[in-house]
Design an enzyme around this catalytic site. Structure first.
Site, PDB file in Angstrom:
ATOM      1  N   GLU A  69      20.537  72.845  57.312  1.00  0.00           N
ATOM      2  CA  GLU A  69      21.106  72.071  58.412  1.00  0.00           C
ATOM      3  C   GLU A  69      19.988  71.213  59.012  1.00  0.00           C
ATOM      4  OE1 GLU A  69      23.841  74.518  61.040  1.00  0.00           O
ATOM      5  OE2 GLU A  69      22.817  76.095  59.920  1.00  0.00           O
ATOM      6  N   ARG A 112      16.871  87.794  53.636  1.00  0.00           N
ATOM      7  CA  ARG A 112      16.047  86.730  54.198  1.00  0.00           C
ATOM      8  C   ARG A 112      14.633  87.255  54.437  1.00  0.00           C
ATOM      9  NH1 ARG A 112      17.661  84.967  60.077  1.00  0.00           N
ATOM     10  NH2 ARG A 112      15.512  84.240  60.009  1.00  0.00           N
ATOM     11  N   LYS A 150      15.516  79.091  64.393  1.00  0.00           N
ATOM     12  CA  LYS A 150      15.339  77.678  64.756  1.00  0.00           C
ATOM     13  C   LYS A 150      15.530  77.465  66.252  1.00  0.00           C
ATOM     14  CE  LYS A 150      16.965  75.299  60.706  1.00  0.00           C
ATOM     15  NZ  LYS A 150      17.871  74.221  60.266  1.00  0.00           N
TER      16      LYS A 150
END
Length: 556
Positions: free
Chosen positions: A35, A260, A270
Site C-alpha cells: 500500500e 511476518r 506503518k
C-alpha cells in the site's frame, strides 16, 4: 549463492509439488503488493525477498503492484520510495508497475455482477449500527434490514453511489455471505465505500473505492498470479479471498500465508512509524534510526546484508521474534569483508612529538583492508602534531591497560612507536595535550629492549579533515516497545542516546573523497558511511564493531 541453490522452505515445497502435478502449467507468477501509504520497512524487505526470490528460483515473474484503494493516505512520494527500495535491494519487477487503480473499471463491473447474482447489496447502516449488527467473536451477527433489497434497487443505488449522489459514509456496498459465520470476516463484509477524494492515479474519476479484500484477490486473478503469498494476519481473510473468486468464477490463485518479521527493539507498524515522523521524534522516514529500508540504507546497511539476513531468518508458518542482533551481525559480516579501513579520531586530544622535526612530513603506505589485497593501499600523512582519541590515554590506567599512559609506549597504527612524557591540562584539570617522543627506528618493526603494550589509531593534525560524526544506536531501549505495557506506549521507550552527534571528529584526508553511502571501518571504532543527504563531511555510524547490547542484556 544463487536463488536456485539456496535451501527451500514450505512455500517452495508447495510450488515444487504444484510443478510436479502440472498445476498452473508449470508457471510461477508472484507479486509484491504494498500500500503506498508509507515507506517500506525491514518487514517488507522479507516479503520482497520472498516474492521476488521465489520468482527467480522458479524462472517465473513477479509483479510490483500498488494497492492504491485508499487515496486519502497515499501519495506519489510513497510510490517513488517503494520503487527505489525494491530496485536498491536488487530486484526487477515484471513489465511496468501495476496499480489496483488500473482495474477500477473491471472491479466495478465485478461488483455489479455480484449484485445481479444477489450476492451483494447496498447497506445504509451507519458505522455504529454496523458494529452493533456485526456481532462478536462469541455471538453471531444480525442481518442488515437492507440485506434483502432487490437486485434492481441495489443496482440503481450503486450507480447513484458511483455518480456522486451520496455523501461519504451514507451507504456502502456489502457482500452477502453469512452473518452467523464463526469467521467475522465473512459477515457480509464491506466491498465498496464512498470517498469524495482526489486519487493520485485516476484523478476525480471515482468517488467510490473498493476495499482491500475485494480488490486484492481480483487483482491477483486478473494478473494471473499463481501463488499469492502474504503474511499470517491474512489467514482469516482467505475464506473471503476464495469466496469472491469462486462466486465470480474467475481464475483462482492460491493464497499462502507465512509469518511476518517481528524484530525486537523495533517497531514496524506503518502507523507508528508515521507517528514517529509526524511528531518529530525522528528526522524523517529515512532517519537512520528508523526500521525503514530507506533509513537502513542511509545508515549504511547494504542490500546484500539485508538479503542475507532475510535468507537466514527463513520462512515459517508460526510467529516468532527475531533478535535485532542478527540484522546487525549481517551488516558487520558484509562490511568486515568489503569495507575499506580508515582512521578517524572521534574525540580528539592533541599529541606533540617533541623530538620530531618541525618541518618534516612523511607519507605512510597503508593497506585498505587487512585480508583483501585487491582492495589496494592508500597514502596516510604523518607529522609532528597528531590527534589520538581521548579514550586512548589514561593518567591512572586500569588493570590490563594496553593504550597510552605516562612513561609507557604504544604503536601508532601503521607508524612509529611513541612514549608519553607529559600530560598538559587546562584550568579545569582536563588533559588537552600530550607531549610524546617517537622512536625513529620502529617504523614497521618492534623496538629493541621493550615492546609496546598496544596499537592505537591516529590522524596527522596538519592534514586532518574535521567532520561531523553521528553515532546512531537502537531507537528503543525496550525489547518489545509496542507490546502491552500498562500505562505506557512505545514512545515511552525511545532511547535518549539513540543519536549522539560529535562535531569535531578528525579524519584522515583520504576520506575527503569518500563516496556517499559507501561503508568504511573506522579502525577500532566501528563501521561508518558518509551521509547520503548531507552536504559536507558528515558520517553516520552504521554499527559498532561488536554487539554492545548483548553485554547490557546479559547484565540485566
Amino acid at each position: 549463492m544463487s536463488e536456485i541453490s539456496k535451501p527451500g522452505n514450505f512455500i517452495t515445497q508447495i510450488i515444487d509439488k504444484d510443478n510436479e502435478s502440472g498445476k498452473h502449467g508449470g508457471n510461477v507468477m508472484t507479486r509484491f503488493p504494498p500500500e503506498p501509504n508509507g515507506y517500506l520497512h525491514i518487514g517488507h524487505a522479507k516479503s520482497i525477498c520472498l516474492n521476488f526470490g521465489i520468482a527467480e528460483r522458479f524462472n517465473g515473474k513477479c509483479n510490483l503492484r500498488f494497492d492504491d484503494t485508499n487515496p486519502e493516505k497515499e501519495s506519489l512520494e510513497y510510490i517513488n520510495s517503494i520503487k527505489k527500495d525494491v530496485q536498491w535491494l536488487g530486484f526487477e519487477w515484471n513489465e511496468e508497475p501495476k496499480f489496483a487503480s488500473n482495474y477500477f473499471d473491471q472491479l466495478f463491473d465485478f461488483a455489479v455482477q455480484l449484485i445481479k447474482l444477489e450476492k451483494a447489496y447496498v447497506c445504509k447502516l451507519n458505522a455504529d449500527e454496523m458494529r452493533e449488527y456485526r456481532g462478536t467473536l462469541k455471538e453471531p451477527g444480525k442481518n442488515s434490514p437492507y440485506r434483502d433489497t432487490s437486485a434492481e434497487e441495489n443496482l440503481a443505488l450503486f450507480m447513484q453511489m458511483k455518480n456522486g449522489d451520496f455523501a461519504d459514509g451514507e451507504m456502502v456496498l456489502r457482500a452477502k455471505i453469512d452473518m452467523a459465520s464463526p469467521n467475522i470476516n465473512m459477515r457480509d463484509p464491506i466491498i465498496y465505500r464512498i470517498r469524495h477524494v482526489h486519487h493520485h492515479q485516476t484523478g476525480d474519476k471515482w468517488c467510490v473505492y473498493p476495499m482491500y479484500d475485494f480488490t486484492h484477490c481480483l487483482s491477483d486473478a486478473m494478473e494471473n498470479i499463481t501463488h499469492s503469498i502474504c503474511t499470517l494476519e491474512f489467514q482469516d481473510h482467505r475464506p473471503l479471498y476464495d469466496w469472491v473468486l469462486d462466486t465470480l468464477g474467475t481464475a483462482h490463485p492460491q493464497q499462502i500465508e507465512f509469518a511476518r518479521l517481528n524484530l525486537n527493539y523495533t517497531v514496524t507498524s506503518k502507523r507508528k512509524l508515521k507517528q514517529l515522523v509526524d511528531e518529530k521524534h525522528v528526522e524523517g522516514w529515512d532517519d537512520p534510526r528508523m526500521s525503514t529500508i530507506s533509513g537502513l540504507r542511509r545508515r549504511g546497511y547494504t542490500a546484500n546484508s539485508i538479503r542475507n539476513f532475510c535468507e537466514r531468518i527463513g520462512v515459517t508458518k508460526s510467529d516468532g521474534t527475531v533478535d535485532l542482533g542478527m540484522l546487525e551481525h549481517a551488516i558487520r559480516e558484509d562490511l568486515d569483508q568489503n569495507a575499506n579501513r580508515a582512521m578517524a579520531v572521534l574525540n580528539p586530544i592533541k599529541v606533540t612529538l617533541t623530538n620530531y622535526p618541525e618541518d618534516k612530513q612523511e607519507i605512510f603506505t597503508v593497506n585498505n583492508h587487512p585480508k583483501n589485497t585487491d582492495a589496494g593501499t592508500r597514502q596516510v600523512p604523518f607529522s609532528k602534531n597528531l590527534f589520538i582519541d581521548a579514550a586512548d590515554f589514561a593518567e591512572v590506567p586500569p588493570k590490563k591497560w594496553k593504550r597510552l599512559t605516562l612513561d609507557s609506549a604504544v604503536r601508532l597504527r601503521g607508524g612509529y612507536v611513541i612514549t608519553c612524557d607529559k600530560a598538559i591540562k587546562d584550568d579545569n584539570g582536563d588533559v588537552v595535550e600530550l607531549l610524546c617522543r617517537y622512536d625513529e627506528n620502529t617504523l614497521g618493526v618492534n623496538p629493541e629492549g621493550y615492546k609496546p603494550k598496544g596499537v592505537i589509531h591516529w590522524v596527522s593534525a596538519t592534514h586532518a579533515v574535521t567532520a561531523e560524526v553521528r553515532l546512531y544506536d537502537r531507537l528503543f531501549n525496550e525489547a518489545a516497545p509496542d507490546a502491552n505495557h500498562e500505562g505506557k506506549t512505545f514512545l515511552d521507550f525511545i532511547n535518549k542516546d539513540s543519536l549522539v552527534i560529535l562535531t569535531n571528529a578528525k579524519l584522515e584526508p583520504s576520506l575527503k573523497q569518500a563516496e556517499k553511502g559507501k561503508g568504511f571501518q573506522f579502525e577500532r571504532e566501528g563501521y561508518f558511511c558518509r551521509d547520503l543527504e548531507s552536504e559536507g563531511m558528515v558520517f553516520n555510524r552504521t554499527v559498532t564493531l561488536r554487539d554492545s547490547w548483548a553485554k547490557i542484556e546479559a547484565k540485566g
